[in-house]
Motif scaffolding. Structure first.
Motif, PDB file in Angstrom:
ATOM      1  N   GLY B  40       0.826  -1.209   0.000  1.00  0.00           N
ATOM      2  CA  GLY B  40       0.000   0.000   0.000  1.00  0.00           C
ATOM      3  C   GLY B  40       0.860   1.258   0.000  1.00  0.00           C
ATOM      4  N   LEU B  41       1.935   1.225   0.772  1.00  0.00           N
ATOM      5  CA  LEU B  41       2.846   2.379   0.802  1.00  0.00           C
ATOM      6  C   LEU B  41       3.459   2.625  -0.570  1.00  0.00           C
ATOM      7  N   PHE B  42       3.937   1.547  -1.168  1.00  0.00           N
ATOM      8  CA  PHE B  42       4.514   1.676  -2.517  1.00  0.00           C
ATOM      9  C   PHE B  42       3.490   2.263  -3.474  1.00  0.00           C
ATOM     10  N   ALA B  43       2.301   1.709  -3.381  1.00  0.00           N
ATOM     11  CA  ALA B  43       1.246   2.154  -4.299  1.00  0.00           C
ATOM     12  C   ALA B  43       0.920   3.628  -4.074  1.00  0.00           C
ATOM     13  N   MET B  44       0.887   4.018  -2.826  1.00  0.00           N
ATOM     14  CA  MET B  44       0.508   5.403  -2.532  1.00  0.00           C
ATOM     15  C   MET B  44       1.617   6.392  -2.874  1.00  0.00           C
ATOM     16  N   VAL B  45       2.876   5.993  -2.635  1.00  0.00           N
ATOM     17  CA  VAL B  45       3.988   6.852  -3.047  1.00  0.00           C
ATOM     18  C   VAL B  45       3.929   7.036  -4.560  1.00  0.00           C
ATOM     19  N   GLN B  46       3.692   5.916  -5.223  1.00  0.00           N
ATOM     20  CA  GLN B  46       3.574   5.929  -6.676  1.00  0.00           C
ATOM     21  C   GLN B  46       2.419   6.843  -7.114  1.00  0.00           C
ATOM     22  N   PHE B  47       1.299   6.665  -6.458  1.00  0.00           N
ATOM     23  CA  PHE B  47       0.094   7.419  -6.795  1.00  0.00           C
ATOM     24  C   PHE B  47       0.325   8.920  -6.602  1.00  0.00           C
ATOM     25  N   ASN B  48       0.918   9.270  -5.438  1.00  0.00           N
ATOM     26  CA  ASN B  48       1.125  10.691  -5.147  1.00  0.00           C
ATOM     27  C   ASN B  48       2.191  11.308  -6.049  1.00  0.00           C
ATOM     28  N   ALA B  49       3.238  10.517  -6.349  1.00  0.00           N
ATOM     29  CA  ALA B  49       4.297  11.018  -7.242  1.00  0.00           C
ATOM     30  C   ALA B  49       3.731  11.263  -8.634  1.00  0.00           C
ATOM     31  N   SER B  50       2.891  10.337  -9.087  1.00  0.00           N
ATOM     32  CA  SER B  50       2.299  10.503 -10.421  1.00  0.00           C
ATOM     33  C   SER B  50       1.406  11.738 -10.457  1.00  0.00           C
ATOM     34  N   ARG B  51       0.675  11.948  -9.361  1.00  0.00           N
ATOM     35  CA  ARG B  51      -0.212  13.115  -9.326  1.00  0.00           C
ATOM     36  C   ARG B  51       0.604  14.410  -9.342  1.00  0.00           C
ATOM     37  N   SER B 136       3.172  12.528 -19.551  1.00  0.00           N
ATOM     38  CA  SER B 136       3.521  11.175 -19.128  1.00  0.00           C
ATOM     39  C   SER B 136       4.885  10.869 -19.726  1.00  0.00           C
ATOM     40  N   ARG B 137       5.488   9.841 -19.226  1.00  0.00           N
ATOM     41  CA  ARG B 137       6.895   9.661 -19.564  1.00  0.00           C
ATOM     42  C   ARG B 137       7.131   9.549 -21.075  1.00  0.00           C
ATOM     43  N   GLY B 138       6.352   8.757 -21.730  1.00  0.00           N
ATOM     44  CA  GLY B 138       6.544   8.535 -23.156  1.00  0.00           C
ATOM     45  C   GLY B 138       6.383   9.824 -23.952  1.00  0.00           C
ATOM     46  N   PHE B 170      10.428  11.542 -14.117  1.00  0.00           N
ATOM     47  CA  PHE B 170       9.672  10.414 -14.655  1.00  0.00           C
ATOM     48  C   PHE B 170      10.482   9.128 -14.565  1.00  0.00           C
ATOM     49  N   ALA B 171      11.763   9.252 -14.922  1.00  0.00           N
ATOM     50  CA  ALA B 171      12.630   8.066 -14.885  1.00  0.00           C
ATOM     51  C   ALA B 171      12.737   7.551 -13.451  1.00  0.00           C
ATOM     52  N   GLY B 172      12.889   8.490 -12.529  1.00  0.00           N
ATOM     53  CA  GLY B 172      12.995   8.102 -11.120  1.00  0.00           C
ATOM     54  C   GLY B 172      11.740   7.389 -10.643  1.00  0.00           C
ATOM     55  N   VAL B 173      10.599   7.954 -11.022  1.00  0.00           N
ATOM     56  CA  VAL B 173       9.331   7.349 -10.609  1.00  0.00           C
ATOM     57  C   VAL B 173       9.169   5.970 -11.257  1.00  0.00           C
ATOM     58  N   GLU B 174       9.620   5.893 -12.504  1.00  0.00           N
ATOM     59  CA  GLU B 174       9.533   4.605 -13.225  1.00  0.00           C
ATOM     60  C   GLU B 174      10.353   3.526 -12.520  1.00  0.00           C
ATOM     61  N   ILE B 175      11.584   3.922 -12.123  1.00  0.00           N
ATOM     62  CA  ILE B 175      12.457   2.958 -11.429  1.00  0.00           C
ATOM     63  C   ILE B 175      11.811   2.561 -10.099  1.00  0.00           C
ATOM     64  N   ALA B 176      11.299   3.579  -9.385  1.00  0.00           N
ATOM     65  CA  ALA B 176      10.649   3.296  -8.099  1.00  0.00           C
ATOM     66  C   ALA B 176       9.460   2.374  -8.296  1.00  0.00           C
ATOM     67  N   ILE B 179      10.789  -1.178  -8.878  1.00  0.00           N
ATOM     68  CA  ILE B 179      11.271  -1.762  -7.619  1.00  0.00           C
ATOM     69  C   ILE B 179      10.070  -2.082  -6.719  1.00  0.00           C
ATOM     70  N   GLY B 180       9.137  -1.143  -6.647  1.00  0.00           N
ATOM     71  CA  GLY B 180       7.949  -1.339  -5.822  1.00  0.00           C
ATOM     72  C   GLY B 180       7.149  -2.545  -6.277  1.00  0.00           C
ATOM     73  N   PHE B 181       7.036  -2.711  -7.587  1.00  0.00           N
ATOM     74  CA  PHE B 181       6.273  -3.823  -8.131  1.00  0.00           C
ATOM     75  C   PHE B 181       6.921  -5.161  -7.745  1.00  0.00           C
ATOM     76  N   VAL B 182       8.255  -5.217  -7.955  1.00  0.00           N
ATOM     77  CA  VAL B 182       8.974  -6.466  -7.639  1.00  0.00           C
ATOM     78  C   VAL B 182       8.860  -6.762  -6.138  1.00  0.00           C
ATOM     79  N   LEU B 183       9.093  -5.717  -5.327  1.00  0.00           N
ATOM     80  CA  LEU B 183       9.016  -5.919  -3.881  1.00  0.00           C
ATOM     81  C   LEU B 183       7.600  -6.317  -3.452  1.00  0.00           C
ATOM     82  N   SER B 184       6.610  -5.720  -4.097  1.00  0.00           N
ATOM     83  CA  SER B 184       5.218  -6.060  -3.773  1.00  0.00           C
ATOM     84  C   SER B 184       4.949  -7.533  -4.043  1.00  0.00           C
ATOM     85  N   ILE B 185       5.454  -7.987  -5.194  1.00  0.00           N
ATOM     86  CA  ILE B 185       5.267  -9.403  -5.546  1.00  0.00           C
ATOM     87  C   ILE B 185       5.936 -10.284  -4.489  1.00  0.00           C
ATOM     88  N   VAL B 186       7.182  -9.906  -4.141  1.00  0.00           N
ATOM     89  CA  VAL B 186       7.935 -10.703  -3.160  1.00  0.00           C
ATOM     90  C   VAL B 186       7.191 -10.711  -1.820  1.00  0.00           C
TER      91      VAL B 186
END
Lengths: 272, 300
Positions: B40-51, B136-138, B170-176, B179-186
């Motif tokens: 949830g933290l990863f998702a929310m950091v991601q969400f807020n950074a994107s916003r 957006s990044r692209g 954007f690149a930083g958020v993408e990397i995060a 990492i967040g996705f992989v860690l979430s899966i783990v």
């Protein structure tokens, strides 16, 4: 009710638990299945419950061929067969009422109906006052009566009992046997596996003797002997058969032979 | 008529399973809660950074500096070309004087005292506003590529694109995000494994009961359901704990951001959507893990 045609059971290590067994048990019959340890009694009961599959031959229960029964249909077959074990197999965490109610809960019956039927049966077996007791607090005889109640509560057509008196003293054994014969008088087909020769002689009922996996003898029902001997366990092979160890020679042959009924359609009207 | 096990029976059995090993259940629920909280933290950091990036994107402009003395028709051609680009919201052409006036406003008045007017930088420029949706990044990549093509235009002296830094973000958020996705899966897999093991222990402790149920005619589904509900209950407890953890964390961080960093930005670690996801995700993790565990046992 139960028909076996040339049934073989071989295990992967090569040992043969049953060899060419052909027999028939009629509806409403009481049959003792006897023989020494390792004769194949328990294996035969396991085949009837489809806990194992026969290597060869056919088994018909109520005219339905269970040799070709789908795995998904096995539970529905078992709802028509009650089973009682020597070691009672009660759930230690469930009280007497809940142990008996298991067989009705799986049918999805309303709670009120379950309570009515279980209480009625417990009362008939003089166990109602022990309804809330855990199995560990019961005597051996009481535990076996609970096991019988569980086997009977859904009114199965067949009751199988594997050494039901094996862990009981003679007095309790007599009580349990009285109960089983009473159940049989009400129309349930009863098959009791035992190697208690005195028990068999005392009741003089039809006796199927197995020896080394073969049906060694099929002794018909005798006039009930008035012998009141305490039951005693024997470790020797039961000497009922004077004939050679040929199942073919002594079975009740069926004139119409095995019926290849692809009957795996046991009533699936229960739960999902 | 097909009848399944009664809800009362299922809930009672599940409750008995939970009650039989309350500590194991608690640890299992806590594992799910921690996994959900971190995800949830990863998702929310991601969400807020994107916003935040979206908001930055709304003030995205490209400055196209034209060479001094560019004839008006040529300037108009360049402006036309810029206007033709998809996503260009507006183009404002500033003369050298207008640009100088704008720069003058940006300079400290003290610096302007005694300063020659010609010393203040000024150059004909096209101020290009970009659509916010392009942030957006692209699209930023495409914008950067487009500005590079403008460098090749003869009358264009320079192109200033503030989104270069945005691209880094954007690149930083993408990397995060990766990492967040992989860690979430783990994390979720770990939580699942824990529930799997807990339910397996539960199944093994009740194998006598399972055998008996099978012998009296219970279907595998009937046997499985209480264990599945046990897994769902663990997941539900995990979701409640995760909601409380994230809620507490949100209150703490909100105070920190507002009072210490004096920032008044709208953000949340626990929007309503997140709560819904927690209450779907927790039981789902429990259900899948218990399903795998019970399925494995009943197959063997």
């Amino acid at each position: 009710m139960i028909q076996l045609y040339h049934v073989h059971k071989r295990y992967p290590n090569g040992s043969e638990a049953l060899v060419d067994v052909t027999l028939r048990v009629r509806e409403g019959e009481f049959v003792f299945l006897t023989g020494p340890s390792g004769a194949g009694k328990s294996t035969l009961l396991r085949l009837l419950l489809v806990m194992e599959r026969a290597t060869d031959g056919q088994i018909l229960i109520g005219g339905r061929n269970i040799h070709v029964l789908r795995d998904s249909s096995i539970p529905f077959l078992r709802r028509n067969i009650g089973i009682v074990f020597q070691d009672f197999r009660l759930v230690p965490r469930r009280n007497v009422f809940d142990n008996v109610a298991i067989a009705l809960e799986i049918l999805g019956l309303p709670r009120r109906e379950i309570e009515r039927r279980v209480n009625q049966l417990l009362e008939g077996l003089r166990l109602l006052h022990r309804a809330t007791a855990l199995p560990g607090d019961l005597s051996g005889g009481e535990q076996q009566r609970v096991a019988i109640a569980r086997a009977l509560v859904n009114e199965p057509a067949i009751l199988l009992a594997d050494e039901p008196t094996g862990n009981l003293d003679p007095e309790l054994a007599a009580e349990i046997m009285g109960l089983l014969t009473d159940i049989n008088r009400h129309g349930t087909t009863v098959v009791v596996a035992t190697h208690d020769i005195h028990l068999i002689e005392r009741y003089g009922l039809r006796t199927l003797a197995l020896h080394r996996g073969r049906l060694a003898d099929d002794r018909p029902r005798q006039p009930r002997p008035v012998v009141d001997l305490p039951s005693a366990r024997v470790s020797q092979p039961v000497a009922l058969a004077s004939s050679p160890l040929s199942s073919q020679a002594v079975v009740d042959p069926s004139p119409d032979g095995p019926v290849a009924v692809a009957a795996d359609d046991f009533d699936e009207g229960g739960d999902a | 008529m097909k009848r399944g096990p009664h809800l009362r029976y299922v809930l009672r059995q599940a409750w008995l399973l939970v009650g039989a090993s309350p500590w194991l259940t608690a640890v299992s629920a806590l594992t799910i809660a921690l996994a959900l909280t971190l995800v949830g933290l990863f998702a929310m950091v991601q969400f807020n950074a994107s916003r935040l990036l979206r908001e930055l994107g709304q003030s995205l402009t490209v400055q196209v500096y034209l060479k001094d003395g560019t004839p008006p028709p040529v300037a108009a051609q360049v402006e036309q070309r810029v206007r033709g680009r998809d996503g260009v919201r507006a183009v404002r052409a500033l003369s050298r004087e207008q640009d100088r006036a704008r720069n003058r406003k940006l300079l400290d008045p003290e610096l302007l005292q005694g300063l020659d007017e010609a010393a203040i930088p000024g150059q004909p420029v096209l101020e290009v506003e970009i659509e916010a949706e392009l942030a957006s990044r692209g699209d930023v990549e495409a914008l950067v590529a487009w500005t590079k093509t403008l460098h090749g235009v003869e009358s264009v002296e320079d192109v200033a694109f503030g989104a270069e830094k945005l691209r880094l973000l954007f690149a930083g958020v993408e990397i995060a995000r990766t990492i967040g996705f992989v860690l979430s899966i783990v994390l979720l897999a770990s939580a699942m494994f824990f529930v799997f093991s807990t339910i397996r222990l539960s199944v093994f402790s009740r194998r006598d009961e399972i055998d008996i149920l099978g012998l009296v005619g219970a279907t595998p589904t009937f046997i499985r359901i209480p264990f599945l509900v046990e897994g769902v209950l663990q997941g539900l407890c995990g979701a409640v704990l995760a909601t409380l953890l994230l809620g507490g964390l949100h209150l703490e961080l909100r105070g920190l951001v507002r009072d210490v960093y004096m920032l008044n930005v709208p953000w949340s670690l626990l929007p309503p959507g997140m709560v819904v996801w927690l209450f779907v995700g927790g039981p789902a993790v429990g259900l899948v893990a218990s399903g795998l565990s019970v399925g494995r046992y009943l197959r063997t």
